[in-house]
Design a protein around this motif. Structure first.
Motif, PDB file in Angstrom:
ATOM      1  N   LEU A   5      30.169  35.765  36.080  1.00  0.00           N
ATOM      2  CA  LEU A   5      29.304  34.928  35.490  1.00  0.00           C
ATOM      3  C   LEU A   5      29.743  34.097  34.137  1.00  0.00           C
ATOM      4  N   MET A   6      28.996  33.044  34.026  1.00  0.00           N
ATOM      5  CA  MET A   6      29.559  32.110  32.938  1.00  0.00           C
ATOM      6  C   MET A   6      28.629  31.730  32.047  1.00  0.00           C
ATOM      7  N   ILE A   7      29.101  31.798  30.869  1.00  0.00           N
ATOM      8  CA  ILE A   7      28.378  31.505  29.599  1.00  0.00           C
ATOM      9  C   ILE A   7      28.635  30.432  28.924  1.00  0.00           C
ATOM     10  N   TYR A   8      27.773  29.535  28.390  1.00  0.00           N
ATOM     11  CA  TYR A   8      28.207  28.347  27.802  1.00  0.00           C
ATOM     12  C   TYR A   8      27.918  28.274  26.310  1.00  0.00           C
ATOM     13  N   LEU A  48      36.418  32.389  25.548  1.00  0.00           N
ATOM     14  CA  LEU A  48      37.466  31.369  25.524  1.00  0.00           C
ATOM     15  C   LEU A  48      37.710  30.879  24.174  1.00  0.00           C
ATOM     16  N   GLY A  49      38.757  30.344  23.785  1.00  0.00           N
ATOM     17  CA  GLY A  49      38.991  29.424  22.515  1.00  0.00           C
ATOM     18  C   GLY A  49      38.030  28.276  22.411  1.00  0.00           C
ATOM     19  N   ASP A  50      37.760  27.592  21.408  1.00  0.00           N
ATOM     20  CA  ASP A  50      36.996  26.488  21.260  1.00  0.00           C
ATOM     21  C   ASP A  50      37.416  25.321  22.153  1.00  0.00           C
ATOM     22  N   ALA A  51      36.442  24.444  22.602  1.00  0.00           N
ATOM     23  CA  ALA A  51      36.810  23.391  23.436  1.00  0.00           C
ATOM     24  C   ALA A  51      37.971  22.541  22.872  1.00  0.00           C
ATOM     25  N   ASP A  52      38.047  22.348  21.626  1.00  0.00           N
ATOM     26  CA  ASP A  52      38.997  21.416  20.848  1.00  0.00           C
ATOM     27  C   ASP A  52      40.485  22.177  20.905  1.00  0.00           C
ATOM     28  N   GLU A  53      40.632  23.201  21.489  1.00  0.00           N
ATOM     29  CA  GLU A  53      41.903  23.995  21.718  1.00  0.00           C
ATOM     30  C   GLU A  53      42.351  23.755  22.971  1.00  0.00           C
ATOM     31  N   ALA A  54      41.651  23.479  23.797  1.00  0.00           N
ATOM     32  CA  ALA A  54      41.969  23.295  25.460  1.00  0.00           C
ATOM     33  C   ALA A  54      42.806  22.103  25.619  1.00  0.00           C
ATOM     34  N   LYS A  55      43.661  22.261  26.654  1.00  0.00           N
ATOM     35  CA  LYS A  55      44.387  21.458  27.068  1.00  0.00           C
ATOM     36  C   LYS A  55      44.215  21.018  28.626  1.00  0.00           C
ATOM     37  N   PRO A  70      39.370  19.620  27.150  1.00  0.00           N
ATOM     38  CA  PRO A  70      38.661  18.720  28.123  1.00  0.00           C
ATOM     39  C   PRO A  70      37.903  17.494  27.382  1.00  0.00           C
ATOM     40  N   TYR A  71      37.601  16.512  27.930  1.00  0.00           N
ATOM     41  CA  TYR A  71      36.941  15.510  27.402  1.00  0.00           C
ATOM     42  C   TYR A  71      35.536  15.626  27.764  1.00  0.00           C
ATOM     43  N   LEU A  72      34.650  16.360  26.703  1.00  0.00           N
ATOM     44  CA  LEU A  72      33.551  16.922  27.299  1.00  0.00           C
ATOM     45  C   LEU A  72      32.659  15.671  26.706  1.00  0.00           C
ATOM     46  N   GLU A  73      31.634  15.491  27.766  1.00  0.00           N
ATOM     47  CA  GLU A  73      30.470  14.454  27.409  1.00  0.00           C
ATOM     48  C   GLU A  73      29.271  15.281  26.893  1.00  0.00           C
ATOM     49  N   THR A  74      29.372  16.667  26.575  1.00  0.00           N
ATOM     50  CA  THR A  74      28.279  17.290  26.247  1.00  0.00           C
ATOM     51  C   THR A  74      28.690  18.268  25.123  1.00  0.00           C
ATOM     52  N   LYS A  75      27.824  18.698  24.027  1.00  0.00           N
ATOM     53  CA  LYS A  75      28.215  19.692  22.912  1.00  0.00           C
ATOM     54  C   LYS A  75      28.543  20.958  23.726  1.00  0.00           C
ATOM     55  N   GLU A  76      28.089  21.316  24.924  1.00  0.00           N
ATOM     56  CA  GLU A  76      28.063  22.664  25.540  1.00  0.00           C
ATOM     57  C   GLU A  76      29.345  22.655  26.395  1.00  0.00           C
ATOM     58  N   TYR A  77      30.209  23.869  26.383  1.00  0.00           N
ATOM     59  CA  TYR A  77      31.308  24.036  27.021  1.00  0.00           C
ATOM     60  C   TYR A  77      31.313  25.533  27.675  1.00  0.00           C
ATOM     61  N   MET A  78      32.195  26.187  28.414  1.00  0.00           N
ATOM     62  CA  MET A  78      32.212  27.367  28.748  1.00  0.00           C
ATOM     63  C   MET A  78      32.884  28.209  27.717  1.00  0.00           C
ATOM     64  N   ALA A  79      32.236  29.232  27.393  1.00  0.00           N
ATOM     65  CA  ALA A  79      32.708  30.008  26.323  1.00  0.00           C
ATOM     66  C   ALA A  79      33.334  31.266  26.518  1.00  0.00           C
ATOM     67  N   SER A  80      32.565  31.773  27.744  1.00  0.00           N
ATOM     68  CA  SER A  80      33.208  33.034  28.412  1.00  0.00           C
ATOM     69  C   SER A  80      32.843  33.199  29.592  1.00  0.00           C
TER      70      SER A  80
END
Length: 119
Positions: A5-8, A48-55, A70-80
């Motif tokens: 299950l993935m939550i954004y 998961l940590g915030d997207a700005d902490e990802a590598k 990651p270089y996201l083109e959206t405000k949503e990201y995988m959070a958990s």
């Protein structure tokens, strides 16, 4: 059968919640986790940590090349994400629909048909 299950998440959305509402959201999620861990159907729940902490990691000329990402083109990201072990897809769908946030945000359900053997 295992299912993921993935939550954004959306950093702006979470930071806009008043502290008492955020605590309520966390309590509901903790109750969900406890219920399905005790039933044996939830193998793991990971925030998961915030997207700005990802590598982003690539191998270039045999060496690790690490950049912010990651270089996201959206405000949503995988959070958990959550790993389930259930008899069938129908049960996985029931659990996904029981996710506390499912009435506001969709929950992605992915079958996990392959698992690396454990030594």
């Amino acid at each position: 059968m295992k299912y993921l299950l993935m939550i954004y998440g959306n950093k702006e959305k979470w930071s806009s919640l008043p502290p008492e509402q955020l605590q309520e959201v966390i309590a509901k999620q903790d109750a969900f986790n406890t219920r399905y861990r005790e039933s044996g159907e939830l193998l793991g729940a990971y925030g998961l940590g915030d997207a700005d902490e990802a590598k982003l990691v690539r191998r270039v000329n045999g060496q690790a090349a690490v950049t912010d990402g990651p270089y996201l083109e959206t405000k949503e990201y995988m959070a958990s994400f959550y790993l389930l072990d259930v008899p069938d897809e129908a049960r996985a769908l029931e659990i996904a629909a029981d996710m506390p946030s499912a009435d506001q945000d969709p929950v992605e359900l992915w079958p996990v048909p392959h698992e690396a053997p454990q030594s």
